[in-house]
Design a protein around this motif. Structure first.
Motif, PDB file in Angstrom:
ATOM      1  N   LEU A  31       0.980  -1.242  -0.157  1.00  0.00           N
ATOM      2  CA  LEU A  31       0.046   0.113  -0.146  1.00  0.00           C
ATOM      3  C   LEU A  31       0.872   1.314   0.024  1.00  0.00           C
ATOM      4  N   LEU A  32       0.705   2.001  -1.006  1.00  0.00           N
ATOM      5  CA  LEU A  32       1.419   3.215  -1.059  1.00  0.00           C
ATOM      6  C   LEU A  32       0.506   4.616  -0.891  1.00  0.00           C
ATOM      7  N   ILE A  33       1.111   5.297   0.094  1.00  0.00           N
ATOM      8  CA  ILE A  33       0.122   6.659   0.517  1.00  0.00           C
ATOM      9  C   ILE A  33       1.172   7.808   0.370  1.00  0.00           C
ATOM     10  N   LEU A  42       3.648   0.332   2.653  1.00  0.00           N
ATOM     11  CA  LEU A  42       3.615  -0.385   3.938  1.00  0.00           C
ATOM     12  C   LEU A  42       2.992  -1.764   3.247  1.00  0.00           C
ATOM     13  N   PHE A  43       3.021  -2.898   4.133  1.00  0.00           N
ATOM     14  CA  PHE A  43       2.364  -4.120   3.599  1.00  0.00           C
ATOM     15  C   PHE A  43       0.713  -3.998   3.439  1.00  0.00           C
ATOM     16  N   GLY A  44       0.327  -4.342   2.205  1.00  0.00           N
ATOM     17  CA  GLY A  44      -1.000  -3.858   2.033  1.00  0.00           C
ATOM     18  C   GLY A  44      -2.247  -4.601   2.428  1.00  0.00           C
ATOM     19  N   LYS A  45      -1.864  -5.737   3.451  1.00  0.00           N
ATOM     20  CA  LYS A  45      -3.088  -6.357   4.096  1.00  0.00           C
ATOM     21  C   LYS A  45      -2.898  -6.340   5.696  1.00  0.00           C
ATOM     22  N   CYS A  46      -4.419  -6.151   6.006  1.00  0.00           N
ATOM     23  CA  CYS A  46      -4.463  -6.085   7.541  1.00  0.00           C
ATOM     24  C   CYS A  46      -3.824  -7.222   8.227  1.00  0.00           C
ATOM     25  N   PHE A  58      -7.684   6.856   5.694  1.00  0.00           N
ATOM     26  CA  PHE A  58      -6.489   7.381   6.618  1.00  0.00           C
ATOM     27  C   PHE A  58      -6.572   8.862   6.839  1.00  0.00           C
ATOM     28  N   SER A  59      -6.242   9.336   8.295  1.00  0.00           N
ATOM     29  CA  SER A  59      -6.614  10.570   8.668  1.00  0.00           C
ATOM     30  C   SER A  59      -5.499  11.553   8.693  1.00  0.00           C
ATOM     31  N   GLU A  60      -5.743  12.648   9.329  1.00  0.00           N
ATOM     32  CA  GLU A  60      -4.734  13.788   9.371  1.00  0.00           C
ATOM     33  C   GLU A  60      -3.659  13.502  10.466  1.00  0.00           C
ATOM     34  N   GLU A  61      -3.918  12.591  11.208  1.00  0.00           N
ATOM     35  CA  GLU A  61      -3.247  12.024  12.331  1.00  0.00           C
ATOM     36  C   GLU A  61      -2.090  10.810  12.005  1.00  0.00           C
ATOM     37  N   TYR A  62      -2.297  10.611  10.632  1.00  0.00           N
ATOM     38  CA  TYR A  62      -1.247   9.535   9.870  1.00  0.00           C
ATOM     39  C   TYR A  62      -2.085   7.835  10.387  1.00  0.00           C
ATOM     40  N   VAL A  63      -3.213   8.168  10.736  1.00  0.00           N
ATOM     41  CA  VAL A  63      -4.089   6.853  11.249  1.00  0.00           C
ATOM     42  C   VAL A  63      -4.502   6.107   9.960  1.00  0.00           C
ATOM     43  N   LEU A  64      -4.209   4.892   9.552  1.00  0.00           N
ATOM     44  CA  LEU A  64      -4.891   4.053   8.558  1.00  0.00           C
ATOM     45  C   LEU A  64      -5.740   3.168   9.285  1.00  0.00           C
ATOM     46  N   CYS A  66      -8.371   0.044   8.656  1.00  0.00           N
ATOM     47  CA  CYS A  66      -8.810  -1.106   8.027  1.00  0.00           C
ATOM     48  C   CYS A  66     -10.432  -1.222   7.800  1.00  0.00           C
ATOM     49  N   PRO A  67     -10.830  -1.403   6.622  1.00  0.00           N
ATOM     50  CA  PRO A  67     -12.269  -1.271   6.222  1.00  0.00           C
ATOM     51  C   PRO A  67     -13.083  -2.556   6.667  1.00  0.00           C
ATOM     52  N   CYS A  68     -12.455  -3.566   6.987  1.00  0.00           N
ATOM     53  CA  CYS A  68     -13.241  -4.793   7.487  1.00  0.00           C
ATOM     54  C   CYS A  68     -13.510  -4.655   9.099  1.00  0.00           C
ATOM     55  N   HIS A  69     -12.717  -4.552   9.768  1.00  0.00           N
ATOM     56  CA  HIS A  69     -12.826  -4.371  11.223  1.00  0.00           C
ATOM     57  C   HIS A  69     -12.387  -3.280  12.142  1.00  0.00           C
ATOM     58  N   GLY A  70     -11.871  -2.235  11.443  1.00  0.00           N
ATOM     59  CA  GLY A  70     -11.670  -1.013  12.105  1.00  0.00           C
ATOM     60  C   GLY A  70     -10.211  -0.861  12.684  1.00  0.00           C
ATOM     61  N   TRP A  71      -9.332  -1.934  12.585  1.00  0.00           N
ATOM     62  CA  TRP A  71      -8.055  -1.969  12.891  1.00  0.00           C
ATOM     63  C   TRP A  71      -7.127  -0.605  12.359  1.00  0.00           C
ATOM     64  N   GLU A  72      -6.386  -0.117  13.446  1.00  0.00           N
ATOM     65  CA  GLU A  72      -5.808   1.200  13.016  1.00  0.00           C
ATOM     66  C   GLU A  72      -4.321   1.007  13.094  1.00  0.00           C
ATOM     67  N   TYR A  73      -3.596   1.368  12.160  1.00  0.00           N
ATOM     68  CA  TYR A  73      -2.153   1.642  12.040  1.00  0.00           C
ATOM     69  C   TYR A  73      -1.638   2.886  11.855  1.00  0.00           C
ATOM     70  N   ASP A  74      -0.519   3.233  12.294  1.00  0.00           N
ATOM     71  CA  ASP A  74       0.287   4.463  12.134  1.00  0.00           C
ATOM     72  C   ASP A  74       0.803   4.210  10.660  1.00  0.00           C
ATOM     73  N   ILE A  75       0.582   4.996   9.729  1.00  0.00           N
ATOM     74  CA  ILE A  75       1.197   4.823   8.464  1.00  0.00           C
ATOM     75  C   ILE A  75       2.790   5.144   8.432  1.00  0.00           C
ATOM     76  N   ARG A  76       3.393   5.766   9.303  1.00  0.00           N
ATOM     77  CA  ARG A  76       4.767   6.024   9.430  1.00  0.00           C
ATOM     78  C   ARG A  76       5.545   4.959  10.034  1.00  0.00           C
ATOM     79  N   SER A  77       4.976   4.155  10.955  1.00  0.00           N
ATOM     80  CA  SER A  77       5.702   2.975  11.716  1.00  0.00           C
ATOM     81  C   SER A  77       4.949   1.700  11.229  1.00  0.00           C
ATOM     82  N   GLY A  78       3.803   1.674  10.694  1.00  0.00           N
ATOM     83  CA  GLY A  78       3.310   0.409  10.704  1.00  0.00           C
ATOM     84  C   GLY A  78       2.606  -0.123  11.693  1.00  0.00           C
TER      85      GLY A  78
END
Length: 104
Positions: A31-33, A42-46, A58-64, A66-78
């Motif tokens: 996944l490229l952002i 980042l690796f493209g699968k939850c 993804f949000s202004e706070e660098y939070v990605l 997941c569309p399925c169950h809402g898991w959230e990741y920091d796009i800077r660190s994974g």
């Protein structure tokens, strides 16, 4: 362990500011952002159930999210924001000759 190499992911012009794109790079889902003129890869699968993260948001706070169950990741660190022991692989990238290359 095999030596890492740079591989083509997508054309740089295809990744607009504030957007994300999915690419399969040498069989790896990536996944490229582009956010604030920086490209994150980042690796493209939850990690939870393998859902494709490019369908998320993804949000202004660098939070990605997941569309399925809402898991959230920091796009800077994974890092998964719900459990510090989980994280997505983060890949080094560079823009060269109008292409985004990922180090795998």
């Amino acid at each position: 362990m095999p030596e890492k190499s740079w591989f083509f992911a997508i054309k740089a012009d295809d990744l607009k500011e504030g957007s994300m794109e999915f690419a399969r790079v040498k069989g790896t889902p990536v996944l490229l952002i582009r956010k604030n003129d920086t490209v994150y890869s980042l690796f493209g699968k939850c990690k939870h159930m393998g859902c494709r993260l490019s369908k998320g948001t993804f949000s202004e706070e660098y939070v990605l999210k997941c569309p399925c169950h809402g898991w959230e990741y920091d796009i800077r660190s994974g890092k998964y924001l719900g459990d510090k022991d989980e994280e997505l692989s983060v890949f080094e990238n560079k823009v060269e000759d109008g292409e985004i290359l990922v180090l795998l």
